[in-house]
Design an enzyme around this catalytic site. Structure first.
Site, mmCIF file in Angstrom:
data_model
loop_
_atom_site.group_PDB
_atom_site.id
_atom_site.type_symbol
_atom_site.label_atom_id
_atom_site.label_comp_id
_atom_site.label_asym_id
_atom_site.label_seq_id
_atom_site.Cartn_x
_atom_site.Cartn_y
_atom_site.Cartn_z
ATOM 1 N N ASP A 167 0.827 -1.198 0.000
ATOM 2 C CA ASP A 167 0.000 0.000 0.000
ATOM 3 C C ASP A 167 0.864 1.252 0.000
ATOM 4 O O ASP A 167 2.092 1.192 0.149
ATOM 5 C CB ASP A 167 -0.902 0.014 1.243
ATOM 6 C CG ASP A 167 -1.885 -1.136 1.256
ATOM 7 O OD1 ASP A 167 -2.037 -1.784 0.208
ATOM 8 O OD2 ASP A 167 -2.483 -1.382 2.321
ATOM 9 N N TYR A 180 4.756 -10.422 6.736
ATOM 10 C CA TYR A 180 4.684 -8.984 6.984
ATOM 11 C C TYR A 180 4.878 -8.719 8.476
ATOM 12 O O TYR A 180 4.564 -9.570 9.318
ATOM 13 C CB TYR A 180 3.341 -8.415 6.543
ATOM 14 C CG TYR A 180 3.192 -8.219 5.060
ATOM 15 C CD1 TYR A 180 3.404 -6.970 4.472
ATOM 16 C CD2 TYR A 180 2.822 -9.272 4.220
ATOM 17 C CE1 TYR A 180 3.259 -6.775 3.104
ATOM 18 C CE2 TYR A 180 2.669 -9.089 2.850
ATOM 19 C CZ TYR A 180 2.894 -7.841 2.302
ATOM 20 O OH TYR A 180 2.746 -7.650 0.947
#
Length: 521
Positions: A117, A173
């Site tokens: 993102d 992540y």
């Protein structure tokens, strides 16, 4: 004879003593390799013409890292500054991509292992394609054409069929959550209170959040009206069950005045809360609800529950490590999954933090997995998230004899150095200077996320969220558009309705219709 080639006259330069023989290339694996599109380049040195070697395109996997601040995400987007756009330009200027294929990634089989993102960083990103990696110095040439916040660690020769997207088995992540974000009493917000006698502004003593407009005298002082008479003022300030509201008042001359009771309670709260074993056990239990195969349609955008893409598999999710950045402690939340959707990780963290701060029960996570339920899930800021590593276990096992493995093992030290220098430093400074997470915590309330009010309902009540029926898309759109007017005339989205009969779905729908009709009047 007609087909016989004419005999060329030999040039005297061919017998020059300083003529170097044509460079011999190492034979690696020519399967699927594409010869250079341009002819061999000639150079003049000391009056002698020298022919340079022809290079071939090689299928390679490039391992690199980047700090996402200032970029609109990883994937290329016309008109936006992206990591992929920077890398493609660097590949062209480094000679890895010919002029004919510039800005045409399909021509050289471009693939990325993961999307990120806006503002999200990465220390173990992998892209693949067919590039000219000879002569030696490919990595240095790339880095010389990239900004400091994007660094290429190295590359690996891979099989012709390799794709960093298709061959990536799982991704890991990491999200760094400030420890104070897990404390229900830290950065608790005050709701607006009204009074005819006047207003004063209050401000959270822990961050730079803008002040709230609060009636005079709500902090143990008497409120004075226009006639100079004192009167008591009732306040609807909510402290989220923390026992005290931590605020500072701003006087007419702009000076800050801290409420003594608030200061004392804040000191007790700060000294009491820490991410100890009890808190760690609870937070890990909350994160464990995400592990396994679930429908994450409420944790992303533009993906319906019926879409197979909404089903994702999470291998692990834990928060066992605390690191210190800029004097503040951060909890390191590591999640490993096969793949993730847009905003999915940030929404998972956002809901987990809301549960830790007692805005919602743990059961709300399991409710969010239901296909026939739509709820609004809070999304944590992007600054704390980064892609830690991409795994290619199946590929490495299949091609371990013929090709090098694609992994971060060789680049661990340089990746760790980049992580602390660029990623961690940015996360720490962003919270220190801008208070990004702190300001987000002020918005994490039931006014902005009314779906979290499930915590207020009694056990015998059934919460009926927006029901999803594949056969009536029109009704869903009507429900979403229905609003009711509050006392201030502001529109509020209808989210839930309470019923006492769990088995009567017909009754649920009828009640929803009645509420909808009342809202549209």
């Amino acid at each position: 004879m007609e087909n016989q080639e004419p005999k060329l006259e030999e040039s005297p330069h061919d017998e020059a003593p300083d003529q170097e023989p044509e460079q011999k290339k190492l034979k690696i694996s020519t399967e699927g390799d594409e010869p250079a599109s341009s002819a061999a380049v000639t150079a003049v040195s000391g009056g002698a013409e020298r022919r340079l070697p022809k290079y071939k395109r090689r299928k390679v996997a490039i391992v690199f890292a980047f700090c996402g601040v200032g970029y609109q995400g990883m994937q290329k987007n016309p008109g936006a500054k992206t990591i992929e756009g920077e890398l493609e330009e660097a590949l062209f200027h480094a000679g890895a991509v010919p002029e004919a294929d510039r800005n045409k990634p399909r021509q050289y089989e471009w693939a990325r292992s993961a999307r990120t993102d806006k503002g999200v960083s990465a220390v173990g990103q992998v892209v693949s394609g067919r590039f000219y990696v000879d002569p030696p110095g490919f990595v240095e040439r790339l880095n010389s054409n990239l900004p400091d916040q994007i660094r290429v660690f190295g590359f690996k020769r891979v099989a012709p069929s390799f794709s960093s997207k298709k061959f990536c088995d799982r991704r890991r992540y990491v999200y760094l959550v400030p420890v104070f974000a897990l404390d229900p009493c830290s950065h608790s917000e005050a709701e607006m209170a009204r009074s005819d006698s006047g207003y004063e502004y209050v401000k959270c003593v822990e961050c730079c959040e803008k002040g709230y407009k609060i009636p005079l005298g709500v902090f143990g002082k008497e409120s004075v009206d226009d006639d100079g008479k004192s009167s008591e003022v009732q306040s609807d300030i909510s402290s989220n069950n923390c026992g005290a509201l931590k605020v500072e008042t701003l006087s007419s001359n702009g000076e800050k005045t801290l409420n003594p009771d608030s200061e004392e309670e804040m000191t007790k709260s700060e000294s009491k809360f820490c991410y100890g074993e009890k808190e760690m056990e609870r937070f890990n239990r909350i994160l464990s609800y995400y592990v396994g195969s679930h429908n994450f349609h409420n944790f992303t955008t533009r993906t319906k529950a019926a879409d197979p893409a909404a089903n994702r598999y999470i291998l692990s999710f834990n928060a066992n490590t605390v690191i210190t950045l800029g004097g503040k402690d951060f909890v390191k939340c590591e999640v490993v999954g096969q793949s993730f959707m847009l905003h999915q990780i940030r929404k998972m963290i956002g809901l987990a933090v809301a549960v830790m701060r007692n805005y919602a029960p743990e059961s709300v996570i399991q409710t969010a997995f239901k296909k026939d339920v739509r709820i609004v899930v809070p999304m944590a800021p992007e600054v704390g998230l980064y892609l830690d590593e991409c795994f290619f276990t199946s590929y490495n096992k299949r091609f371990k004899v013929s090709h090098e493995e694609v992994s971060m093992e060789e680049y661990k030290e340089v990746a760790e150095e980049f992580k602390w220098k660029h990623v961690y430093s940015h996360i720490g400074s962003a919270e220190e200077k801008d208070g990004i997470v702190a300001i987000w915590l002020h918005s994490l309330n039931e006014r902005n996320y009314p779906d979290l009010r499930v915590a207020e309902h009694k056990p015998d009540e059934v919460i009926v969220y927006k029901k999803i029926d594949a056969a009536s898309e029109e009704k869903i759109n009507e429900e979403e558009a229905a609003v009711k007017e509050n006392a201030n005339g502001a529109g509020e989205l209808l989210v839930v309705s309470k019923v006492n009969d769990e088995t009567s779905e017909e009754k649920n729908m009828e009640e929803g219709d009645r509420v909808e009709e009342k809202a549209t009047e």
